[in-house]
Design a protein around this motif. Sequence first.
Motif, PDB file in Angstrom:
ATOM      1  N   GLY A 109      10.247  -4.336   1.166  1.00  0.00           N
ATOM      2  CA  GLY A 109       9.589  -4.886   2.349  1.00  0.00           C
ATOM      3  C   GLY A 109      10.521  -5.070   3.538  1.00  0.00           C
ATOM      4  O   GLY A 109      10.065  -5.286   4.662  1.00  0.00           O
ATOM      5  N   HIS A 110      11.826  -4.983   3.292  1.00  0.00           N
ATOM      6  CA  HIS A 110      12.804  -5.044   4.382  1.00  0.00           C
ATOM      7  C   HIS A 110      13.139  -3.649   4.887  1.00  0.00           C
ATOM      8  O   HIS A 110      13.938  -3.497   5.807  1.00  0.00           O
ATOM      9  N   GLY A 111      12.575  -2.639   4.243  1.00  0.00           N
ATOM     10  CA  GLY A 111      12.807  -1.265   4.657  1.00  0.00           C
ATOM     11  C   GLY A 111      13.845  -0.571   3.794  1.00  0.00           C
ATOM     12  O   GLY A 111      14.504  -1.182   2.958  1.00  0.00           O
TER      13      GLY A 111
ATOM     14  N   CYS B  20       1.877  -5.943  -1.265  1.00  0.00           N
ATOM     15  CA  CYS B  20       0.578  -6.402  -0.760  1.00  0.00           C
ATOM     16  C   CYS B  20       0.412  -7.916  -0.894  1.00  0.00           C
ATOM     17  O   CYS B  20      -0.576  -8.473  -0.434  1.00  0.00           O
ATOM     18  N   ASN B  21       1.385  -8.579  -1.519  1.00  0.00           N
ATOM     19  CA  ASN B  21       1.314 -10.027  -1.725  1.00  0.00           C
ATOM     20  C   ASN B  21       2.246 -10.748  -0.767  1.00  0.00           C
ATOM     21  O   ASN B  21       3.304 -10.234  -0.412  1.00  0.00           O
TER      22      ASN B  21
ATOM     23  N   PRO C  54       2.077  -9.020   4.574  1.00  0.00           N
ATOM     24  CA  PRO C  54       1.926  -7.714   3.941  1.00  0.00           C
ATOM     25  C   PRO C  54       1.830  -6.537   4.908  1.00  0.00           C
ATOM     26  O   PRO C  54       2.460  -5.504   4.678  1.00  0.00           O
ATOM     27  N   ILE C  55       1.091  -6.677   5.996  1.00  0.00           N
ATOM     28  CA  ILE C  55       0.965  -5.563   6.940  1.00  0.00           C
ATOM     29  C   ILE C  55       2.329  -5.190   7.510  1.00  0.00           C
ATOM     30  O   ILE C  55       2.705  -4.018   7.553  1.00  0.00           O
ATOM     31  N   GLN C  56       3.094  -6.194   7.937  1.00  0.00           N
ATOM     32  CA  GLN C  56       4.417  -5.934   8.515  1.00  0.00           C
ATOM     33  C   GLN C  56       5.383  -5.369   7.478  1.00  0.00           C
ATOM     34  O   GLN C  56       6.158  -4.457   7.767  1.00  0.00           O
TER      35      GLN C  56
END
Length: 197
Positions: free
Chosen positions: A102-104, A125-126, A134-136
């Motif tokens: 999620g951090h890329g 997604c959580n 989640p979107i970001q």
Amino acid sequence: MSRPEYLAPPEIFYNEEEARKYTQNSRIIDIQVQMCERAIELLVLPEDQPCYLLDLGCGSGLSGSVLEEQGHHWVGVDIAQAMLDVAVEREVEGDLLLGDMGHGCPFRAGCFDGAVSISALQWLCNADKASHKPIQRLYKFFSSLYACLTRSARAVLQFYPENSDQMELVTQQAMRAGFYGGVVVDYPNSTKAKSFS
């Protein structure tokens, strides 16, 4: 059985005990191998040369071992230190990196010939923390993944969406980041074997 992503964040759920159980479970190993072989098939890699691949959510290196067996070089990223510790104990050939998808993807542009992810994407997604959106997180993941792949590369991300809204969320963020293609559903009529890539 409750989905692991609802019990705790991955870096907490996959503690030392769970990491060992996961890696020693013959059923999980068989499923992981089959899904990774299917992902490699969908990557449509050149047959005459080894490729440099990214394994996202690599865990204890079960998928990486499949990549190795097929003659490829790989780098694995996972958020759970205990899973990476087991991968080191197993003496996998790939390079391992502790990181949150999620951090890329922290890699230079265009360095990978393809990417696979087996059973990891749904964790994004959580919202496990107040700062998690989640979107970001999905957009950061997909945009950085897109950047670190060669222009002809594919990414095959097998995951288990909770519902059609989650599937739409993932698809939208992937397309927004520049990916195109679609969703492949293997075993669509099975409740246990159904798999999305």
